[in-house]
Motif scaffolding. Structure first.
Motif, PDB file in Angstrom:
ATOM      1  N   PHE A   1      53.258  29.839   2.496  1.00 46.43           N
ATOM      2  CA  PHE A   1      52.775  30.982   3.264  1.00 46.43           C
ATOM      3  C   PHE A   1      51.881  30.564   4.713  1.00 46.43           C
ATOM      4  CE2 PHE A   1      53.755  32.743  -0.827  1.00 46.43           C
ATOM      5  CZ  PHE A   1      54.746  34.027  -0.631  1.00 46.43           C
ATOM      6  N   HIS A   2      52.046  31.488   5.577  1.00 45.63           N
ATOM      7  CA  HIS A   2      51.113  31.365   6.798  1.00 45.63           C
ATOM      8  C   HIS A   2      49.669  32.124   6.273  1.00 45.63           C
ATOM      9  CE1 HIS A   2      53.865  29.800   9.605  1.00 45.63           C
ATOM     10  NE2 HIS A   2      54.935  30.970   9.198  1.00 45.63           N
TER      11      HIS A   2
ATOM     12  N   ARG B   1      56.709  31.429   5.223  1.00 46.75           N
ATOM     13  CA  ARG B   1      57.159  30.204   5.674  1.00 46.75           C
ATOM     14  C   ARG B   1      58.641  30.231   5.711  1.00 46.75           C
ATOM     15  NH1 ARG B   1      53.282  26.920   7.946  1.00 46.75           N
ATOM     16  NH2 ARG B   1      51.230  26.967   7.086  1.00 46.75           N
ATOM     17  N   THR B   2      59.228  29.934   6.650  1.00 48.76           N
ATOM     18  CA  THR B   2      60.736  29.923   6.687  1.00 48.76           C
ATOM     19  C   THR B   2      61.230  28.464   7.133  1.00 48.76           C
ATOM     20  OG1 THR B   2      60.948  30.659   9.316  1.00 48.76           O
ATOM     21  CG2 THR B   2      60.891  32.166   7.277  1.00 48.76           C
ATOM     22  N   GLU B   3      62.473  28.027   7.033  1.00 49.25           N
ATOM     23  CA  GLU B   3      63.064  27.167   7.248  1.00 49.25           C
ATOM     24  C   GLU B   3      64.507  27.496   7.819  1.00 49.25           C
ATOM     25  OE1 GLU B   3      63.541  24.538   4.429  1.00 49.25           O
ATOM     26  OE2 GLU B   3      64.776  25.880   2.777  1.00 49.25           O
TER      27      GLU B   3
ATOM     28  N   PRO C   1      61.875  32.455  -1.993  1.00 46.36           N
ATOM     29  CA  PRO C   1      62.812  33.597  -2.159  1.00 46.36           C
ATOM     30  C   PRO C   1      62.043  34.538  -2.910  1.00 46.36           C
ATOM     31  CG  PRO C   1      64.070  31.612  -2.520  1.00 46.36           C
ATOM     32  CD  PRO C   1      62.567  31.102  -2.282  1.00 46.36           C
ATOM     33  N   PRO C   2      61.244  34.613  -4.029  1.00 43.80           N
ATOM     34  CA  PRO C   2      60.495  35.531  -4.502  1.00 43.80           C
ATOM     35  C   PRO C   2      59.743  36.719  -3.629  1.00 43.80           C
ATOM     36  CG  PRO C   2      60.244  33.817  -5.988  1.00 43.80           C
ATOM     37  CD  PRO C   2      60.820  33.308  -4.568  1.00 43.80           C
ATOM     38  N   ILE C   3      59.219  36.236  -2.391  1.00 44.22           N
ATOM     39  CA  ILE C   3      58.705  37.020  -1.411  1.00 44.22           C
ATOM     40  C   ILE C   3      59.329  38.300  -1.372  1.00 44.22           C
ATOM     41  CG2 ILE C   3      59.227  36.146   0.418  1.00 44.22           C
ATOM     42  CD1 ILE C   3      55.899  37.527  -0.560  1.00 44.22           C
ATOM     43  N   LEU C   4      60.724  38.051  -1.551  1.00 45.50           N
ATOM     44  CA  LEU C   4      61.799  39.465  -0.862  1.00 45.50           C
ATOM     45  C   LEU C   4      61.830  40.459  -2.057  1.00 45.50           C
ATOM     46  CD1 LEU C   4      64.626  37.161   0.143  1.00 45.50           C
ATOM     47  CD2 LEU C   4      63.126  37.973   1.580  1.00 45.50           C
ATOM     48  N   GLU C   5      61.330  40.245  -3.281  1.00 48.47           N
ATOM     49  CA  GLU C   5      61.076  41.070  -4.316  1.00 48.47           C
ATOM     50  C   GLU C   5      60.018  42.309  -4.151  1.00 48.47           C
ATOM     51  OE1 GLU C   5      63.563  41.096  -6.358  1.00 48.47           O
ATOM     52  OE2 GLU C   5      64.338  39.227  -5.666  1.00 48.47           O
ATOM     53  N   VAL C   6      60.303  43.381  -4.390  1.00 45.92           N
ATOM     54  CA  VAL C   6      59.400  44.490  -4.318  1.00 45.92           C
ATOM     55  C   VAL C   6      59.493  45.146  -5.738  1.00 45.92           C
ATOM     56  CG1 VAL C   6      59.654  44.631  -1.919  1.00 45.92           C
ATOM     57  CG2 VAL C   6      61.241  45.907  -3.449  1.00 45.92           C
TER      58      VAL C   6
ATOM     59  N   MET D   1      55.010  43.344   1.921  1.00 42.41           N
ATOM     60  CA  MET D   1      55.274  42.387   0.848  1.00 42.41           C
ATOM     61  C   MET D   1      54.171  42.144   0.016  1.00 42.41           C
ATOM     62  SD  MET D   1      56.985  39.353   3.667  1.00 42.41           S
ATOM     63  CE  MET D   1      55.811  39.520   4.783  1.00 42.41           C
ATOM     64  N   TRP D   2      54.578  41.649  -1.095  1.00 45.25           N
ATOM     65  CA  TRP D   2      53.261  41.524  -2.074  1.00 45.25           C
ATOM     66  C   TRP D   2      52.266  40.563  -1.517  1.00 45.25           C
ATOM     67  CZ3 TRP D   2      53.337  36.566  -3.448  1.00 45.25           C
ATOM     68  CH2 TRP D   2      54.507  35.828  -3.889  1.00 45.25           C
ATOM     69  N   SER D   3      52.474  39.375  -0.659  1.00 46.77           N
ATOM     70  CA  SER D   3      51.596  38.589  -0.138  1.00 46.77           C
ATOM     71  C   SER D   3      50.529  39.015   0.791  1.00 46.77           C
ATOM     72  CB  SER D   3      52.479  37.233   0.178  1.00 46.77           C
ATOM     73  OG  SER D   3      53.185  37.872   1.498  1.00 46.77           O
ATOM     74  N   GLN D   4      51.128  40.389   1.431  1.00 45.52           N
ATOM     75  CA  GLN D   4      50.126  41.046   2.229  1.00 45.52           C
ATOM     76  C   GLN D   4      49.786  42.387   1.669  1.00 45.52           C
ATOM     77  OE1 GLN D   4      52.749  40.992   5.484  1.00 45.52           O
ATOM     78  NE2 GLN D   4      51.575  39.517   6.550  1.00 45.52           N
ATOM     79  N   ASP D   5      49.892  42.665   0.470  1.00 51.26           N
ATOM     80  CA  ASP D   5      49.795  44.165  -0.303  1.00 51.26           C
ATOM     81  C   ASP D   5      48.322  44.018  -0.685  1.00 51.26           C
ATOM     82  OD1 ASP D   5      49.771  46.463  -1.197  1.00 51.26           O
ATOM     83  OD2 ASP D   5      51.673  45.987  -2.261  1.00 51.26           O
ATOM     84  N   PRO D   6      47.313  44.920  -0.102  1.00 54.26           N
ATOM     85  CA  PRO D   6      45.859  44.840  -0.831  1.00 54.26           C
ATOM     86  C   PRO D   6      46.270  45.686  -2.250  1.00 54.26           C
ATOM     87  CG  PRO D   6      46.603  46.795   0.720  1.00 54.26           C
ATOM     88  CD  PRO D   6      47.546  45.795   0.878  1.00 54.26           C
TER      89      PRO D   6
END
Length: 215
Positions: free
Chosen positions: A66-67, A73-75, A88-93, A105-110
């Motif tokens: 992640f940034h 992060r992508t490729e 890929p798990p970042i796509l899950e909600v 996204m859960w990586s940005q979710d308070p």
């Protein structure tokens, strides 16, 4: 003294590591600690390989995926030439609106953000003058004495609140009660971070008050 108001929790990496199960899943991203357990519980009936992959990283540091702002992060995919996420798990909600913030996204979710990894671990010595027992503990540098008291209470002594928490200064000649709202450093309990010699860990002395009502 009343209970302090804590605005942010701090954790040792060793604490995060222990949360590594489907029903208890924490991860670290750029020193931020996320508790993804609500999302995983919500997805038990809608499980997939991505969630298996996420679970394999439970209790671990995902920073390299992640940034700093939590964006994944992508490729470039060699087969399609299009960008794809590294994790890929970042796509899950979550399915339920009560188990996450809609559209985040859960990586940005308070909703999942529960605190930060400590700047540095601190070793301290706690001496119970009633039982003559000495307990060494590793705590967070940012912890208040109240935070340390609660951890000590949970792990070692349920009646920790029935003691006065004190320190000695001036070569052991002066004894004073610690301020529960302040950190170790703010209470004058420093260690050898900036010292050229190795010093013993700071000591906290517990004096029994014979009042179980505050335990």
């Amino acid at each position: 003294m009343g209970q302090p108001i804590n605005t942010l929790r701090y954790y040792l990496r060793d604490e995060v590591v222990s949360h590594n199960q489907k029903d208890d899943c924490w991860v670290i991203i750029h020193s931020n600690v996320f508790n993804l357990t609500p999302m995983l519980r919500d997805r038990l009936d809608h499980w997939n390989r991505n969630l298996d992959y996420l679970l394999a990283f439970a209790g671990k540091d995902l920073t390299h995926f992640f940034h700093e702002n939590g964006e994944p992060r992508t490729e470039i995919s060699p087969s399609t030439g299009r960008p794809r996420v590294l994790f890929p798990p970042i796509l899950e909600v979550a399915v339920s609106e009560f188990s996450g913030t809609k559209g985040a996204m859960w990586s940005q979710d308070p909703f999942y953000h529960i605190g930060m990894v400590t700047r540095r671990p601190r070793l301290i010595r706690i001496v119970n003058t009633l039982t003559a027992k000495t307990q060494y503990m590793t705590v967070c540098d940012e912890d208040s004495i109240y935070d340390i008291q609660q951890k000590y209470k949970q792990r070692y002594n349920h009646h920790a609140g029935s003691y006065e928490w004190r320190k000695f200064s001036n070569g052991g000649k002066a004894c004073s009660v610690l301020n529960l709202n302040e950190t170790l450093d703010e209470n004058g309990l420093t260690d050898d971070e900036d010292s050229n010699v190795e010093l013993p860990p700071p000591s906290i002395w517990l004096y029994y008050t014979d009042d179980l009502t505050i335990a």
